[in-house]
Design a protein around this motif. Sequence first.
Motif, PDB file in Angstrom:
ATOM      1  N   VAL A 122      53.290 -33.332  24.178  1.00 49.53           N
ATOM      2  CA  VAL A 122      54.556 -32.636  23.917  1.00 49.53           C
ATOM      3  C   VAL A 122      54.265 -31.275  23.311  1.00 49.53           C
ATOM      4  CG1 VAL A 122      56.686 -32.666  22.559  1.00 49.53           C
ATOM      5  CG2 VAL A 122      55.831 -34.784  23.600  1.00 49.53           C
ATOM      6  N   GLU A 123      53.312 -31.286  22.385  1.00 49.32           N
ATOM      7  CA  GLU A 123      52.992 -30.041  21.684  1.00 49.32           C
ATOM      8  C   GLU A 123      52.441 -28.997  22.656  1.00 49.32           C
ATOM      9  OE1 GLU A 123      49.873 -30.255  18.787  1.00 49.32           O
ATOM     10  OE2 GLU A 123      50.778 -28.666  17.597  1.00 49.32           O
ATOM     11  N   ILE A 124      51.557 -29.430  23.527  1.00 41.07           N
ATOM     12  CA  ILE A 124      50.945 -28.450  24.430  1.00 41.07           C
ATOM     13  C   ILE A 124      52.002 -27.858  25.369  1.00 41.07           C
ATOM     14  CG2 ILE A 124      50.164 -29.820  26.419  1.00 41.07           C
ATOM     15  CD1 ILE A 124      47.516 -28.356  26.213  1.00 41.07           C
ATOM     16  N   GLU A 125      52.970 -28.682  25.761  1.00 38.12           N
ATOM     17  CA  GLU A 125      54.018 -28.140  26.635  1.00 38.12           C
ATOM     18  C   GLU A 125      54.873 -27.110  25.903  1.00 38.12           C
ATOM     19  OE1 GLU A 125      54.062 -32.066  29.456  1.00 38.12           O
ATOM     20  OE2 GLU A 125      55.931 -31.555  28.415  1.00 38.12           O
ATOM     21  N   THR A 126      55.071 -27.358  24.611  1.00 42.71           N
ATOM     22  CA  THR A 126      55.836 -26.405  23.815  1.00 42.71           C
ATOM     23  C   THR A 126      55.061 -25.103  23.614  1.00 42.71           C
ATOM     24  OG1 THR A 126      56.612 -28.335  22.592  1.00 42.71           O
ATOM     25  CG2 THR A 126      57.144 -26.176  21.659  1.00 42.71           C
ATOM     26  N   LEU A 127      53.760 -25.267  23.345  1.00 41.63           N
ATOM     27  CA  LEU A 127      52.943 -24.085  23.025  1.00 41.63           C
ATOM     28  C   LEU A 127      52.464 -23.338  24.279  1.00 41.63           C
ATOM     29  CD1 LEU A 127      50.676 -25.372  20.091  1.00 41.63           C
ATOM     30  CD2 LEU A 127      52.472 -23.639  19.939  1.00 41.63           C
ATOM     31  N   GLN A 128      52.568 -23.988  25.453  1.00 43.86           N
ATOM     32  CA  GLN A 128      51.952 -23.431  26.654  1.00 43.86           C
ATOM     33  C   GLN A 128      52.307 -21.960  26.952  1.00 43.86           C
ATOM     34  OE1 GLN A 128      49.764 -25.633  28.763  1.00 43.86           O
ATOM     35  NE2 GLN A 128      49.037 -23.544  28.988  1.00 43.86           N
TER      36      GLN A 128
END
Lengths: 149, 149
Positions: A122-128
């Motif tokens: 989830v975090e990586i999708e937010t930070l992408q």
Amino acid sequence: MPPSKLYIKTKALERLLKEEDYYKKELQDQQKLVNTLKDDKSVDPYELKKHIEVLQDTERLFPSLYQKIDEFKVDLENYLKEFSKDSGVSSVQNESSESAPNTNTEAPTANGHGSLSPIDKVEIETLQPLIDELLQKATLAVKNFNSLH
Amino acid sequence: MPPSKLYIKTKALERLLKEEDYYKKELQDQQKLVNTLKDDKSVDPYELKKHIEVLQDTERLFPSLYQKIDEFKVDLENYLKEFSKDSGVSSVQNESSESAPNTNTEAPTANGHGSLSPIDKVEIETLQPLIDELLQKATLAVKNFNSLH
């Protein structure tokens, strides 16, 4: 809870790139001032010398800054590669990854990052979007600096 | 018309003090991050090392910065002293100082600034509050730094 590794790595690179912006602006302003003083025949040589020293102090910041930008960029890229191996999610392109199969069953790489939890996905999708922007900016910055030095 | 000497000297000191603010903030943020990483046993030693290097890069900025702040402060003070001699206007105290006698009758310093025109008098009155603030801040900054190093 401490900030995640991904968050720290992303923010570290962001911060270095903000420093780069700041130092470049400083350099530009000081160069402009030095040029103005050079054109003014009434300026004390002492004063001009002092302003040139300020300019040189700023110039001296860049080699280690770009080295750090490059190192932090590579570190973030490596971490993302691992993530994409662990999860099967492409880390460089954005994806509506619900359908992305997890085909990767390799062992973690040797530098000690284990498998990533669902929270990290989830975090990586937010930070992408931020990560993509930072990696692009860092690559360009280091390339430009190296081509000039 | 090129900017006046007084304006350049004032703005140069102002800029160095802004740099000081920026670098101090950077140092503080990076120190905080290093402390967080040190407390987290799961952090790669390599990553911690890299963040300590960023911290050290920032620390290295200060000695030459404070030296420059001191030099620019002294240069501005000397210029103001000359101005007060030339014009009879107290340059260090604010203008509610009608009762403040101008006791400075020393000979001009050797660095070649001549008499100041009436335009400079208007300018110095405009810049005075900023100048007072900058000189005070610079004195304190250099004193604090020297007492720690």
